[in-house]
Design a protein around this motif. Structure first.
Motif, PDB file in Angstrom:
ATOM      1  N   ASN A   1      40.078  36.301  42.475  1.00  0.00           N
ATOM      2  CA  ASN A   1      41.671  36.994  42.577  1.00  0.00           C
ATOM      3  C   ASN A   1      41.369  38.073  41.922  1.00  0.00           C
ATOM      4  O   ASN A   1      42.312  37.754  40.894  1.00  0.00           O
ATOM      5  CB  ASN A   1      42.436  36.030  43.541  1.00  0.00           C
TER       6      ASN A   1
ATOM      7  N   ALA B   1      43.084  40.447  42.645  1.00  0.00           N
ATOM      8  CA  ALA B   1      45.226  40.748  41.966  1.00  0.00           C
ATOM      9  C   ALA B   1      46.507  39.789  40.660  1.00  0.00           C
ATOM     10  O   ALA B   1      46.665  40.251  40.025  1.00  0.00           O
ATOM     11  CB  ALA B   1      45.937  40.692  43.371  1.00  0.00           C
TER      12      ALA B   1
ATOM     13  N   GLU C   1      48.448  40.342  37.730  1.00  0.00           N
ATOM     14  CA  GLU C   1      49.464  40.049  37.606  1.00  0.00           C
ATOM     15  C   GLU C   1      49.402  38.138  36.451  1.00  0.00           C
ATOM     16  O   GLU C   1      50.692  39.004  35.302  1.00  0.00           O
ATOM     17  CB  GLU C   1      49.891  39.484  38.691  1.00  0.00           C
TER      18      GLU C   1
ATOM     19  N   TYR D   1      42.494  46.952  40.477  1.00  0.00           N
ATOM     20  CA  TYR D   1      43.493  45.668  40.657  1.00  0.00           C
ATOM     21  C   TYR D   1      44.119  46.589  38.936  1.00  0.00           C
ATOM     22  O   TYR D   1      44.027  46.180  38.175  1.00  0.00           O
ATOM     23  CB  TYR D   1      43.952  44.844  40.289  1.00  0.00           C
TER      24      TYR D   1
END
Length: 355
Positions: A106, A108, A112, A353
């Motif tokens: 993932n 993203a 983060e 990202y």
């Protein structure tokens, strides 16, 4: 970087200007995540849900590695240009169906958590351009290990083995050879409950079965011409069991699997760079003394070294390669070599990202 061997994650802080590693951290996968990633290599129930959760877990594991690297070096995260993240390959079928490759991550969530620009999904664009999506490391091997006027081969021994052929006149080719550690690791896990055969010790107690070896080497992949790549989609314990005659002692199977790993590399090198002066080994399999000794005996005219003898420890090379590929992305430079992968042309590899 986490590869097909599923032995865990290697992270490096890489200086792209100096082509050097400032720090390295390794962490094994937790047993539950490792088992799930291995299970997701084959069809099963509720795959979409399970794959999404595994992708999240991989992202969090990568973020932990990043935090350790920054803390160990005292590096502010804003000083890091990008985080190159491979993800965990669970399917690789560039030549089958409609052609695809799948690395669970993932991106993203990783951006983060790490708060650094993430460059991931590094193989898909090459596949979209008609390539194999692998191996991607030969361009990095050329940058780090290439020598003008010297024909050098670089061998990565992960779950799968792959060769980079660095010709002295500047040409670079490469391809996957076949299984390196994946079958040996799976077999010893099944019979002795160990993750790998340290230094090939168990294999050294057995004897090679000529009949089994001949059956395994008859797999069409070995005779196929490059460009070619492979993975657990082909080389898994079910593939072995389907070819295993009754009555072969387990230690003899392990010895035969080690011989297979050595033979597929030696045969490939002799077919595609018989004049090689040097073979540089890296990856976890480069720590298997029995495997390296067998390779040396099969290639008596070749100087066999490890990448550590060229300044880059064996467990850092692939992670450094994907950091280098992320650097290529942020500089808007192609990362693939069409002569290696068979893609229609040079391509910018990866998806961004932002932090």
């Amino acid at each position: 970087m986490s590869g097909t061997s599923l032995d865990g994650i290697d992270g490096v802080l890489f200086d792209a200007a100096q082509l050097s590693v400032r720090e390295h951290v390794h962490a094994p996968f937790g047993p539950a995540l490792r088992d799930e990633l291995l299970a997701l290599n084959t069809p099963g129930s509720d795959e979409l849900h399970r794959a999404a959760l595994a992708a999240n877990a991989v992202a969090r594991s990568y973020a932990d590695i990043v935090a350790q690297l920054l803390e160990a070096t005292g590096t502010p995260r804003e000083h890091v240009r990008a985080l190159g993240a491979h993800g965990q390959t669970v399917r690789h079928r560039p030549g089958g169906f409609d052609g695809y490759t799948s690395q669970l991550l993932n991106g993203a969530l990783l951006a983060e958590q790490a708060r650094i620009d993430v460059v991931c999904d590094l193989r898909s664009r090459d596949v979209a351009a008609g390539g194999q999506g692998a191996p991607l490391v030969p361009a990095f091997h050329r940058a780090v290990f290439g020598r003008d006027g010297e024909d050098v081969a670089v061998l990565n021994l992960g779950g799968i083995s792959n060769l980079s052929l660095l010709f002295g006149e500047g040409r670079t080719t490469g391809f996957d050879c076949g299984p390196a550690n994946c079958l040996m690791d799976g077999w010893i896990a099944q019979h002795q409950g160990r993750a790998f055969d340290a230094d090939g010790a168990w294999a050294s107690t057995g004897r090679v079965s000529p009949a089994l070896l001949a059956t395994l080497l008859a797999e069409p992949f070995f005779a196929a011409a490059p460009p070619k790549s492979t993975g657990r989609d082909l080389f898994h314990l079910g593939w072995l069991q389907a070819r295993l005659p009754a009555g072969v002692p387990p230690e003899n199977v392990q010895a035969t699997l080690l011989e297979l790993s050595a033979r597929c590399v030696a045969d490939a090198l002799q077919a595609h760079m018989p004049q090689a002066a040097t073979l540089i080994a890296c990856g976890g399999g480069a720590l298997n003394g029995a495997l390296l000794r067998r390779l040396a005996s099969l290639l008596p005219g070749v100087r066999l070294q490890t990448s550590a003898e060229r300044g880059l420890p064996v467990d850092q090379v692939e992670a450094a390669a994907f950091a280098w590929l992320a650097h290529r992305f942020v500089e808007r430079l192609p990362g693939n070599l069409p002569a290696v992968t068979g893609a229609a042309g040079p391509r910018l590899l990866g998806a961004l990202y932002p932090a």
